[in-house]
Design an enzyme around this catalytic site. Structure first.
Site, mmCIF file in Angstrom:
data_model
loop_
_atom_site.group_PDB
_atom_site.id
_atom_site.type_symbol
_atom_site.label_atom_id
_atom_site.label_comp_id
_atom_site.label_asym_id
_atom_site.label_seq_id
_atom_site.Cartn_x
_atom_site.Cartn_y
_atom_site.Cartn_z
ATOM 1 N N SER A 6 0.908 -1.235 -0.040
ATOM 2 C CA SER A 6 -0.020 -0.008 0.159
ATOM 3 C C SER A 6 0.732 1.445 -0.248
ATOM 4 O O SER A 6 0.160 2.266 -0.727
ATOM 5 C CB SER A 6 -0.720 -0.104 1.425
ATOM 6 O OG SER A 6 -1.699 -1.551 1.371
ATOM 7 N N HIS A 29 0.768 4.214 4.487
ATOM 8 C CA HIS A 29 0.524 4.586 2.466
ATOM 9 C C HIS A 29 1.206 6.677 3.300
ATOM 10 O O HIS A 29 0.724 6.672 2.371
ATOM 11 C CB HIS A 29 -0.876 5.191 3.210
ATOM 12 C CG HIS A 29 -1.832 3.827 3.192
ATOM 13 N ND1 HIS A 29 -3.339 3.334 3.819
ATOM 14 C CD2 HIS A 29 -1.450 2.415 3.085
ATOM 15 C CE1 HIS A 29 -3.939 2.390 2.772
ATOM 16 N NE2 HIS A 29 -2.763 1.857 3.643
#
Length: 299
Positions: A204, A250
């Site tokens: 991610s 992230h």
């Protein structure tokens, strides 16, 4: 030295300050050829995998397999154009799938040595040492590790959607640099902020780096940024509202990917390679500094 054809073209054609098409100087345009960076009007635009190319670059093709030279057609960021602009994306996707199959088949024997964890934790197989114990490789190995079908499916779908256009615009070397450093940036921020015994895995961080880079690229090419910004906003909402998501990864990936892409596509052609290398080196040094500082805190 990069080719810089048509240096005399592109002067403002009117009061707006926009350059004129290199073939039709009286026609203002905000679009440039993704290979040679010359301004092109709608009549001269030829659709490409990413953006548009000018007639000369299209006629020149992408090479015949010989070693690249300074006169070879270039991508927007200065990389040599490739016949398959999806090759690196396919390789990265394949590596993720291969590790996923291994993780599902091997269980803890495969997962435990690859997880991103700060300090030793205990699993069913015994103690698992972390980055603070010297296993820095976990910062990268965890980027390719997934355990759940939904997790890898979402990440690989995003990779296939975002990867090819970026690979075509940046070139293979810059694209793989962007992906790996974005993943490392996400791992470094997680390592810095999360509790020492927390564990993380997944691509991610690298994917969010691709999101940031896509926004930078679209802005550079004067495209409508609203679709990618809406998609990024939705993913950020999920990041901070769903439980079990390592938001640090992230955000770290997004910051590094955005910064790298800006340096890659906005570097002036005269010193492009030097500036791009400096940006990449600066990002890597920042990641190393964060990891060293956190390691000193934990040990």
């Amino acid at each position: 030295m990069d080719q810089a054809p048509g240096d005399g073209a592109g002067k403002p054609a009117g009061e707006s300050g926009l350059p004129g098409c290199y073939r039709h100087p009286d026609r203002e345009t905000g679009v440039r050829c993704v290979r040679c960076d010359r301004p092109i009007c709608p009549e001269c635009m030829i659709s490409a995998a990413v953006g548009f190319q000018c007639p000369e670059c299209v006629r020149g093709g992408s090479g015949t397999g010989h070693a690249p030279d300074a006169s070879a057609p270039r991508t927007l960021a200065g990389g040599v154009t490739a016949a398959d602009p999806r090759l690196i994306t396919k390789i990265i996707l394949g590596l993720n799938l291969a590790v996923f199959v291994a993780a599902v088949s091997g269980g803890d024997r495969v997962v435990d040595p690859m997880l991103l964890v700060g300090r030793a934790v205990f699993s069913f197989g015994g103690p698992v040492e972390g980055v603070a114990e010297g296993q820095w490789y976990r910062l990268l190995s965890s980027v390719f590790l997934h355990e759940e079908v939904a997790h890898i499916a979402l990440n690989m779908l995003a990779l296939w959607f975002l990867g090819p256009p970026l690979e075509a615009a940046l070139g293979r070397v810059r694209f793989v640099t962007l992906y790996l450093l974005s993943g490392l940036g996400g791992s470094a921020l997680f390592y810095l902020i999360a509790a020492p015994n927390d564990a993380a895995l997944g691509a991610s961080g690298a994917i969010f780096g691709l999101f940031g880079a896509t926004a930078v690229l679209m802005r550079r090419m004067n495209y409508d940024m609203r679709p990618v910004l809406v998609l990024l906003a939705i993913n950020l909402v999920f990041t901070f509202t769903w439980s079990g998501i390592a938001w640090q990864g992230h955000i770290g990936g997004l910051v590094i990917g955005t910064a790298l892409a800006y340096g890659f596509v906005h570097a002036p052609r005269e010193k492009r390679l030097l500036i791009q290398r400096a940006v990449a080196a600066g990002a890597l040094l920042a990641i190393v500094a964060v990891v060293v500082i956190r390691t000193l805190q934990l040990t």
